[in-house]
Design an enzyme around this catalytic site. Structure first.
Site, PDB file in Angstrom:
ATOM      1  N   ALA A   1       0.794  -1.267  -0.043  1.00 18.90           N
ATOM      2  CA  ALA A   1       0.103   0.061   0.063  1.00 18.90           C
ATOM      3  C   ALA A   1       0.833   1.298   0.044  1.00 18.90           C
ATOM      4  O   ALA A   1       0.775   2.330  -0.916  1.00 18.90           O
ATOM      5  CB  ALA A   1      -0.804  -0.094   1.146  1.00 18.90           C
ATOM      6  N   ALA A   2       1.750   1.692   0.981  1.00 18.60           N
ATOM      7  CA  ALA A   2       2.374   2.714   1.199  1.00 18.60           C
ATOM      8  C   ALA A   2       3.681   2.926   0.034  1.00 18.60           C
ATOM      9  O   ALA A   2       3.395   3.877  -0.716  1.00 18.60           O
ATOM     10  CB  ALA A   2       3.092   2.906   2.512  1.00 18.60           C
TER      11      ALA A   2
ATOM     12  N   ARG B   1       3.515   9.656 -11.620  1.00 19.11           N
ATOM     13  CA  ARG B   1       2.592  10.758 -12.135  1.00 19.11           C
ATOM     14  C   ARG B   1       3.017  12.324 -12.192  1.00 19.11           C
ATOM     15  O   ARG B   1       2.874  13.014 -12.930  1.00 19.11           O
ATOM     16  CB  ARG B   1       1.117  10.878 -11.694  1.00 19.11           C
TER      17      ARG B   1
ATOM     18  N   SER C   1       1.181  -4.372  -4.200  1.00 21.49           N
ATOM     19  CA  SER C   1      -0.046  -3.709  -4.585  1.00 21.49           C
ATOM     20  C   SER C   1      -1.263  -4.271  -4.286  1.00 21.49           C
ATOM     21  O   SER C   1      -2.270  -4.181  -5.027  1.00 21.49           O
ATOM     22  CB  SER C   1       0.025  -2.891  -5.747  1.00 21.49           C
TER      23      SER C   1
ATOM     24  N   CYS D   1      -6.610  -5.537   3.370  1.00 22.72           N
ATOM     25  CA  CYS D   1      -7.684  -5.462   4.008  1.00 22.72           C
ATOM     26  C   CYS D   1      -8.836  -6.485   3.582  1.00 22.72           C
ATOM     27  O   CYS D   1      -9.979  -6.792   4.471  1.00 22.72           O
ATOM     28  CB  CYS D   1      -8.168  -4.011   4.048  1.00 22.72           C
TER      29      CYS D   1
ATOM     30  N   VAL E   1      15.906  -5.886   1.249  1.00 23.78           N
ATOM     31  CA  VAL E   1      16.839  -4.968   1.683  1.00 23.78           C
ATOM     32  C   VAL E   1      17.318  -5.151   3.224  1.00 23.78           C
ATOM     33  O   VAL E   1      16.505  -5.518   3.891  1.00 23.78           O
ATOM     34  CB  VAL E   1      16.284  -3.379   1.719  1.00 23.78           C
TER      35      VAL E   1
ATOM     36  N   ASP F   1       2.604   1.163   7.670  1.00 24.05           N
ATOM     37  CA  ASP F   1       2.723   0.533   8.990  1.00 24.05           C
ATOM     38  C   ASP F   1       3.990   0.409   9.609  1.00 24.05           C
ATOM     39  O   ASP F   1       4.173   0.122  10.792  1.00 24.05           O
ATOM     40  CB  ASP F   1       1.950  -0.984   8.647  1.00 24.05           C
TER      41      ASP F   1
ATOM     42  N   TYR G   1     -31.881  15.823   5.705  1.00 22.17           N
ATOM     43  CA  TYR G   1     -33.091  15.126   6.432  1.00 22.17           C
ATOM     44  C   TYR G   1     -34.042  14.498   5.357  1.00 22.17           C
ATOM     45  O   TYR G   1     -34.991  15.611   4.611  1.00 22.17           O
ATOM     46  CB  TYR G   1     -33.680  15.772   7.516  1.00 22.17           C
TER      47      TYR G   1
ATOM     48  N   TRP H   1     -34.326  14.391  13.868  1.00 23.58           N
ATOM     49  CA  TRP H   1     -33.136  14.826  14.836  1.00 23.58           C
ATOM     50  C   TRP H   1     -32.290  13.563  14.657  1.00 23.58           C
ATOM     51  O   TRP H   1     -32.630  12.388  15.054  1.00 23.58           O
ATOM     52  CB  TRP H   1     -33.627  14.736  16.272  1.00 23.58           C
TER      53      TRP H   1
HETATM   54  P1  FAD Z   1       2.599  -3.933   3.989  1.00 23.28           P
HETATM   55  O1  FAD Z   1       1.307  -4.078   3.316  1.00 23.28           O
HETATM   56  O2  FAD Z   1       2.840  -4.674   5.086  1.00 23.28           O
HETATM   57  O3  FAD Z   1       3.482  -3.857   3.115  1.00 23.28           O
HETATM   58  C1  FAD Z   1       5.012  -3.848   3.338  1.00 23.28           C
HETATM   59  C2  FAD Z   1       5.748  -4.657   2.081  1.00 23.28           C
HETATM   60  O4  FAD Z   1       7.168  -4.508   2.522  1.00 23.28           O
HETATM   61  C3  FAD Z   1       5.513  -6.273   2.427  1.00 23.28           C
HETATM   62  O5  FAD Z   1       5.088  -6.951   1.024  1.00 23.28           O
HETATM   63  C4  FAD Z   1       7.039  -6.953   2.559  1.00 23.28           C
HETATM   64  O6  FAD Z   1       7.107  -8.066   2.178  1.00 23.28           O
HETATM   65  C5  FAD Z   1       7.845  -5.769   2.306  1.00 23.28           C
HETATM   66  N1  FAD Z   1       9.161  -5.843   3.010  1.00 23.28           N
HETATM   67  C6  FAD Z   1       9.401  -5.986   4.254  1.00 23.28           C
HETATM   68  N2  FAD Z   1      10.567  -5.744   4.579  1.00 23.28           N
HETATM   69  C7  FAD Z   1      11.441  -5.716   3.444  1.00 23.28           C
HETATM   70  C8  FAD Z   1      12.674  -5.620   3.287  1.00 23.28           C
HETATM   71  N3  FAD Z   1      13.669  -5.451   4.099  1.00 23.28           N
HETATM   72  N4  FAD Z   1      12.917  -5.645   1.968  1.00 23.28           N
HETATM   73  C9  FAD Z   1      12.053  -5.733   0.936  1.00 23.28           C
HETATM   74  N5  FAD Z   1      10.581  -5.484   1.065  1.00 23.28           N
HETATM   75  C10 FAD Z   1      10.356  -5.791   2.436  1.00 23.28           C
HETATM   76  N6  FAD Z   1      -6.405  -1.383   7.356  1.00 23.28           N
HETATM   77  C11 FAD Z   1      -7.567  -0.746   7.387  1.00 23.28           C
HETATM   78  O7  FAD Z   1      -7.421   0.582   7.138  1.00 23.28           O
HETATM   79  N7  FAD Z   1      -8.973  -1.082   7.269  1.00 23.28           N
HETATM   80  C12 FAD Z   1      -8.989  -2.577   7.381  1.00 23.28           C
HETATM   81  O8  FAD Z   1     -10.153  -2.886   7.017  1.00 23.28           O
HETATM   82  C13 FAD Z   1      -7.784  -3.398   7.249  1.00 23.28           C
HETATM   83  N8  FAD Z   1      -7.791  -4.809   7.362  1.00 23.28           N
HETATM   84  C14 FAD Z   1      -6.847  -5.532   7.409  1.00 23.28           C
HETATM   85  C15 FAD Z   1      -7.107  -6.784   7.496  1.00 23.28           C
HETATM   86  C16 FAD Z   1      -6.028  -7.725   7.501  1.00 23.28           C
HETATM   87  C17 FAD Z   1      -6.222  -9.302   7.563  1.00 23.28           C
HETATM   88  C18 FAD Z   1      -4.787  -7.277   7.458  1.00 23.28           C
HETATM   89  C19 FAD Z   1      -3.506  -7.966   7.694  1.00 23.28           C
HETATM   90  C20 FAD Z   1      -4.713  -5.899   7.661  1.00 23.28           C
HETATM   91  C21 FAD Z   1      -5.592  -5.021   7.425  1.00 23.28           C
HETATM   92  N9  FAD Z   1      -5.512  -3.421   7.376  1.00 23.28           N
HETATM   93  C22 FAD Z   1      -6.404  -2.744   7.458  1.00 23.28           C
HETATM   94  C23 FAD Z   1      -4.264  -2.922   7.378  1.00 23.28           C
HETATM   95  C24 FAD Z   1      -3.640  -2.488   6.019  1.00 23.28           C
HETATM   96  O9  FAD Z   1      -3.534  -3.880   5.461  1.00 23.28           O
HETATM   97  C25 FAD Z   1      -2.145  -1.993   6.419  1.00 23.28           C
HETATM   98  O10 FAD Z   1      -2.249  -0.902   7.115  1.00 23.28           O
HETATM   99  C26 FAD Z   1      -1.377  -1.814   4.853  1.00 23.28           C
HETATM  100  O11 FAD Z   1      -1.415  -2.940   4.262  1.00 23.28           O
HETATM  101  C27 FAD Z   1      -0.142  -1.310   5.443  1.00 23.28           C
HETATM  102  O12 FAD Z   1       0.637  -1.169   4.000  1.00 23.28           O
HETATM  103  P2  FAD Z   1       2.303  -0.967   3.880  1.00 23.28           P
HETATM  104  O13 FAD Z   1       2.438  -0.712   2.477  1.00 23.28           O
HETATM  105  O14 FAD Z   1       2.507  -0.039   5.038  1.00 23.28           O
HETATM  106  O15 FAD Z   1       2.716  -2.234   4.542  1.00 23.28           O
END
Ligand code: FAD
Length: 442
Positions: A10-11, A21, A38, A42, A79, A279, A422, A430
Site C-alpha cells: 500500500a504505502a 505521475r 500492491s 484488508c 533490503v 505500517d 433530512y 433529529w
Molecule cells: P505492508 O502491506 O505490510 O507492505 C510492506 C511490504 O514490505 C511487504 O510486502 C513486505 O514483504 C515488504 N518488506 C518488508 N521488509 C522488507 C525488506 N527488508 N526488503 C524488501 N521488502 C520488504 N487497514 C484498514 O485501514 N482497514 C481495514 O479494514 C484493514 N483490514 C486489514 C485486514 C487484515 C487481515 C490485515 C492483515 C490488515 C488490514 N489492514 C486494514 C491494515 C492494512 O492492510 C495495512 O495498514 C496496509 O497493508 C499497510 O501497508 P504498508 O505498505 O505499510 O505495509
C-alpha cells in the site's frame, strides 16, 4: 534523481505510482522481498470467507502494469542493510542468494509489519497460521477443506474478521483472548455488543485466558490455556503486529520502542533524504500529540501520497491521525473515532461521555434500525473528543461526520446546529448524532 522504495504494497506503491505521475524523469526502483505487489490486505479475510472469490481481485496493479509506467520493480529482493552516510542499501536477491549494494538519492521505507507469534511450547510443531501477507491468506484458504474446528488466538479486529468469515463457511470457531474483552480499544459496552453479535453466528469466546502451549494429538491440535484445553483442526494466531524495521536497528534512525519509525509531518525520518510511510512508521495522534503505532491501510495510502508530493517538490504535510476505524461484525458495523472513554481515562484525561440509542431513519419509515452512539467530550469546554457507534445501518457515514468534527475541534454546541440533510428514508428529523450531542449540556 534515483528514488528507491523498500516495500511494494500500500504505502510503497502509493509513493511509486503518485511520484511517476508527478515526475516523469525520476528513476524509481522498488525492492519487495515477497512475490506480491500492491494488493488490498484488508480484503484478505473476505477472500478466506469466499465473499471475494478470486485472489487476483485483491491486486490493484500488477508488476507488468507498474513496469509499463517506467517503475523498476524487483520482487524477491530483501533490503538487509542501510548505510545512510554513503546513501547506499544492501540488497539480498532471494532467488540467487547474491547480495549487492546500490546507491539512492532518496530512500523511502515502506516495509510494513509482520505478525507477532506466540512461540509457546509446541509452536514449531503445530505451525499456527497468521494472516499478514497475501500468501498467508492463500495458505489458510487452501487448507480449509478438511477443517471443522478452528481456534483463533486474539480477539482484535483481524482475529474477529477471520472468525466471522470462517463462521460464514460454517466452521466452528473459538476465539481465545487474553484481556477481559474483545477489541480492547473499544469501550466495553461496544465490545460486549460485538461479542453478542458474533455469538449469534455461533462463534465462541474465552476471555481472560492465556495461551500456554500447543500439542499434537493425531490429526488434531490441542490448544492449552491457563484455564482450559481445546481440540481443533486449525489454529490461527492474531495477537498483534510489529514493524519490519530490524534491518535498520543500527542505522541511527529514530524509532518508537517497538521499532516504528518516527517521522515529521512531511514523513521525513531523522536521517537525511530518507522518508518512511505506512505500517512501519508511527503517526502523530492529533488528540494525544504523541507518535503512536496505528497500522492501518488508510494511513499507509495517505502517507505514501504525501511522500511522493514532497519528493516531487510540493510541500505536503500529513496532519496525523485521530484513530478512526470501522469493522463489520455479523450484520452490524462497529466504528470508532477519536478517543474512547476508557482510553481517555488511561491517559488521565478527565473527559465525560453521553450514550444514546436512536433510529438511523424515521421510526415510521420501514426498515429503521437502532444505533448505539457514545460521544466522548471535554466537560470543561464542550469540545468533542471521540465517538463510538454500533448498528446495522448508517454507522459509516455518521462516524466520518464525527471524525471531521473532532478533527476541527468542534464543540457540542457548534455541532448541534449543523445543517444535516433530512428525509425519512435516511434519518429521523433529529439525526442520532444530533440527539447524542444534545445530551451534552455545555
Ligand atoms: P505492508 O502491506 O505490510 O507492505 C510492506 C511490504 O514490505 C511487504 O510486502 C513486505 O514483504 C515488504 N518488506 C518488508 N521488509 C522488507 C525488506 N527488508 N526488503 C524488501 N521488502 C520488504 N487497514 C484498514 O485501514 N482497514 C481495514 O479494514 C484493514 N483490514 C486489514 C485486514 C487484515 C487481515 C490485515 C492483515 C490488515 C488490514 N489492514 C486494514 C491494515 C492494512 O492492510 C495495512 O495498514 C496496509 O497493508 C499497510 O501497508 P504498508 O505498505 O505499510 O505495509
Amino acid at each position: 534523481m534515483k528514488v528507491i522504495i523498500i516495500g511494494g504494497v500500500a504505502a510503497g506503491m502509493s509513493v511509486a505510482a503518485k511520484l511517476r505521475r508527478l515526475d516523469e524523469s525520476a528513476e524509481i526502483v522498488v525492492y519487495e522481498k515477497g512475490n506480491d505487489l500492491s494488493y488490498g490486505a484488508c480484503g484478505m479475510p473476505y477472500y478466506i470467507g469466499g465473499i471475494i472469490e478470486e485472489v487476483s481481485k485483491l491486486v490493484a496493479r500488477t508488476k507488468e502494469e507498474f513496469e509499463k509506467s517506467g517503475i523498476n520493480v524487483q520482487t524477491m529482493h530483501e533490503v538487509i542493510k542501510l548505510n545512510a552516510t554513503n546513501k547506499t542499501i544492501k540488497v539480498l536477491d532471494l532467488k540467487t542468494s547474491n547480495t549487492f549494494e546500490t546507491f539512492y538519492d532518496i530512500l523511502v521505507i515502506a516495509t510494513g509489519t509482520k505478525a507477532i507469534t506466540s512461540n509457546v511450547v509446541g509452536f514449531d510443531e503445530v505451525k499456527p497460521f497468521v494472516l499478514s501477507q497475501l500468501e498467508d491468506a492463500i495458505k489458510i484458504k487452501s487448507s480449509l477443506d478438511k477443517v471443522q474446528d478452528v481456534a483463533i488466538i486474539g480477539g482484535g479486529y483481524i482475529g474477529l474478521e477471520i472468525a466471522e468469515n470462517l463462521a460464514h463457511l460454517n466452521k466452528k470457531v473459538h476465539v481465545i483472548e487474553l484481556q477481559s474483552q474483545i477489541l480492547p480499544n473499544y469501550d466495553d459496552i461496544f465490545a460486549k455488543k460485538a461479542e453478542e453479535a458474533l455469538k449469534e453466528m455461533k462463534i465462541e469466546f474465552s476471555l481472560e485466558e492465556r495461551l500456554i502451549k500447543y500439542q499434537k494429538d493425531l490429526n488434531k491440535t490441542v490448544v492449552i490455556t491457563d484455564k482450559s484445553t481445546y481440540s481443533v483442526d486449525m489454529v490461527i494466531e492474531a495477537i498483534g503486529v510489529k514493524p519490519n524495521t530490524e534491518f535498520l536497528r543500527d542505522s541511527g534512525i529514530e524509532m518508537l520502542k517497538n521499532g516504528a519509525i518516527i517521522t515529521n509531518e512531511f514523513q521525513e525520518t531523522s536521517l537525511k533524504d530518507i522518508y518512511a510511510a505506512g505500517d512501519c512508521s508511527a503517526y502523530k495522534h492529533r488528540l494525544t500529540n504523541k507518535h503512536e503505532f496505528v497500522p492501518l491501510g488508510t494511513h499507509a495510502n495517505k502517507t505514501g501520497k504525501v511522500i511522493a508530493e514532497n519528493i516531487a517538490g510540493y510541500k505536503t504535510s500529513f496532519p496525523g491521525i485521530i484513530g478512526s476505524n470501522i469493522i463489520k461484525i455479523n450484520n452490524l458495523a462497529l466504528a470508532k473515532t477519536g478517543l474512547g472513554y476508557k482510553e481517555a481515562k488511561r491517559l488521565n484525561l478527565n473527559y465525560a461521555y453521553e450514550d444514546v440509542i436512536a433510529k438511523n431513519q424515521s421510526g415510521y419509515y420501514p426498515g429503521a434500525k437502532q444505533i448505539l452512539i457514545r460521544i466522548v467530550y471535554d466537560p470543561k469546554t464542550g469540545v468533542l473528543k471521540g465517538g463510538q457507534m454500533i448498528g446495522e445501518k448508517g454507522v459509516s457515514d455518521r462516524i466520518n461526520i464525527l471524525a471531521l468534527a473532532i478533527s476541527k475541534e468542534m464543540t457540542a454546541k457548534e455541532f448541534s446546529m449543523l445543517d444535516f440533510a433530512y428525509a425519512p428514508p435516511f434519518s429521523p428529523v433529529w439525526d442520532p448524532l444530533l440527539i447524542a450531542i444534545n445530551q451534552i449540556k455545555i
